[in-house]
Design an enzyme around this catalytic site. Structure first.
Site, mmCIF file in Angstrom:
data_model
loop_
_atom_site.group_PDB
_atom_site.id
_atom_site.type_symbol
_atom_site.label_atom_id
_atom_site.label_comp_id
_atom_site.label_asym_id
_atom_site.label_seq_id
_atom_site.Cartn_x
_atom_site.Cartn_y
_atom_site.Cartn_z
ATOM 1 N N SER A 153 0.871 -1.189 0.000
ATOM 2 C CA SER A 153 0.000 0.000 0.000
ATOM 3 C C SER A 153 0.897 1.224 0.000
ATOM 4 O O SER A 153 2.069 1.147 0.401
ATOM 5 C CB SER A 153 -0.850 0.014 1.267
ATOM 6 O OG SER A 153 -1.516 1.245 1.420
ATOM 7 N N TYR A 206 -1.940 -0.769 10.391
ATOM 8 C CA TYR A 206 -1.931 -1.133 8.959
ATOM 9 C C TYR A 206 -0.619 -0.671 8.322
ATOM 10 O O TYR A 206 0.049 -1.439 7.625
ATOM 11 C CB TYR A 206 -3.136 -0.468 8.292
ATOM 12 C CG TYR A 206 -3.334 -0.789 6.827
ATOM 13 C CD1 TYR A 206 -3.801 -2.028 6.423
ATOM 14 C CD2 TYR A 206 -3.083 0.174 5.857
ATOM 15 C CE1 TYR A 206 -4.007 -2.312 5.072
ATOM 16 C CE2 TYR A 206 -3.288 -0.097 4.511
ATOM 17 C CZ TYR A 206 -3.749 -1.340 4.122
ATOM 18 O OH TYR A 206 -3.953 -1.605 2.788
#
Ligand SMILES: NC(=O)c1ccc[n+]([C@@H]2O[C@H](COP(=O)([O-])OP(=O)(O)OC[C@H]3O[C@@H](n4cnc5c(N)ncnc54)[C@H](OP(=O)(O)O)[C@@H]3O)[C@@H](O)[C@H]2O)c1
Length: 283
Positions: free
Chosen positions: A142, A155
């Site tokens: 990501s 995350y």
């Protein structure tokens, strides 16, 4: 020439994994589309049927956190197809909330899937690719693996860990004929934002000192939903990388992701931090 090549995708019941499984099949791959709960196969079946590639998909159950089961699952694939040309490490989810409100258990759960699960899957496939002297390991991280995002500390930590591990792995495996690459999406329209998001328990607690800021952030996320892009773009990029005999290490995708990295590089750090806090309404 991709005809006859075997690809394995994790987390293919929805979002980027589902679209990647279909896109790989459209490009001639035989796809082992894995998901942790086969009862959720309908969406993939429907999409594959619509694309006319249902016969190129083999849907199998695989939970990347059931680490002891992964070598056996990989062995079964090799028994059935003889090889694995591409592994797409896609499975993942996000825990959202202020770091202060997040328990260590929630942080561990995030790392268990996004980091250790993907690492365990890669380690299960590595001996196969070593023996073949070829193979692509494509991992969906990501933009949050390149910059710490507020409310997504767990995350971001999991994706940074995966980036670092993969960067090392790439150097270790290049001479073995194995190609490691990272796909770093910005915001794309999938289930990760609503159906699959886990909100830290502490954030939901009315007595949290961050309660009001959490609510403002939630409104920001809701408001920005319209800017999320079509995840098919990511799936198409993954196929391009799979076909490239010599892919780059990193593929950033999405205008928002590119803008964030550009800002991080060019804007003085303190100013950048203030801009981000203001933009996501937690200042
Ligand atoms: N969408 C974005 O904006 C975005 C941006 C950057 C990175 N990413 C990354 O893209 C990847 C795919 O996410 P997505 O956006 O497509 O979200 P998604 O629609 O929520 O898909 C996530 C997939 O991962 C699966 N999964 C979760 N835990 C698993 C486990 N333990 N074992 C096997 N499968 C598991 C989910 O299965 P279930 O259906 O059973 O829950 C689902 O199929 C993730 O790694 C995510 O971090 C997404």
């Amino acid at each position: 020439m991709t005809q006859g090549k075997i690809a394995v995708v994790t987390g293919s019941s929805s979002g980027i994994g589902l679209l990647t499984a279909v896109e790989l099949a459209l490009n001639g791959y035989r796809v082992v589309a894995t998901m942790r709960n086969p009862e959720t196969r309908d969406r993939l079946e429907e999409a594959a049927q619509k694309a006319g590639v249902l016969d190129r998909l083999d849907m199998r159950r695989l939970d990347i956190t059931e680490m002891d089961s992964l070598p056996g699952a990989v062995e079964a694939i090799v028994r059935d197809y003889g090889r694995i040309d591409v592994l797409v490490n896609n499975a993942g989810f996000s825990v959202a909330g202020f770091a202060e409100d997040m328990t260590l258990d929630e942080l561990r759960r995030q790392l268990e899937t996004n980091f250790f699960g993907n690492v365990a899957m890669t380690k299960a496939v590595l001996p196969v690719m070593r023996a073949q002297k070829s193979g692509h390991i494509l991992t969906v991280t990501s933009v949050a693996g390149r910059l710490g995002q507020p409310m997504l500390s767990a995350y971001s930590a999991s994706k940074y860990a995966l980036e670092g591990w993969s960067e090392s792995l790439r150097i270790e495996t290049h001479s073995l004929g194995i190609r490691v690459a990272l796909v770093e999406p910005g915001a794309f329209d999938t289930d990760i934002w609503e159906r699959n998001v886990v909100i830290a328990q502490g954030s939901l607690d009315p007595s949290s000192p961050n309660r009001e800021r959490s609510q403002r952030f939630a409104e920001f996320v809701k408001g920005s939903a319209k800017h999320r892009r079509d995840a098919r773009e990511v799936a198409k990029l993954i196929v391009l990388i799979a076909k490239d005999p010599n892919p780059k290490l990193r593929y950033l995708i999405g205008g928002d992701a590119k803008l964030q990295i550009w800002l991080k590089r060019l804007v003085p750090w303190r100013r950048y931090e203030r801009m981000v806090a203001k933009a996501v309404k937690i200042d």
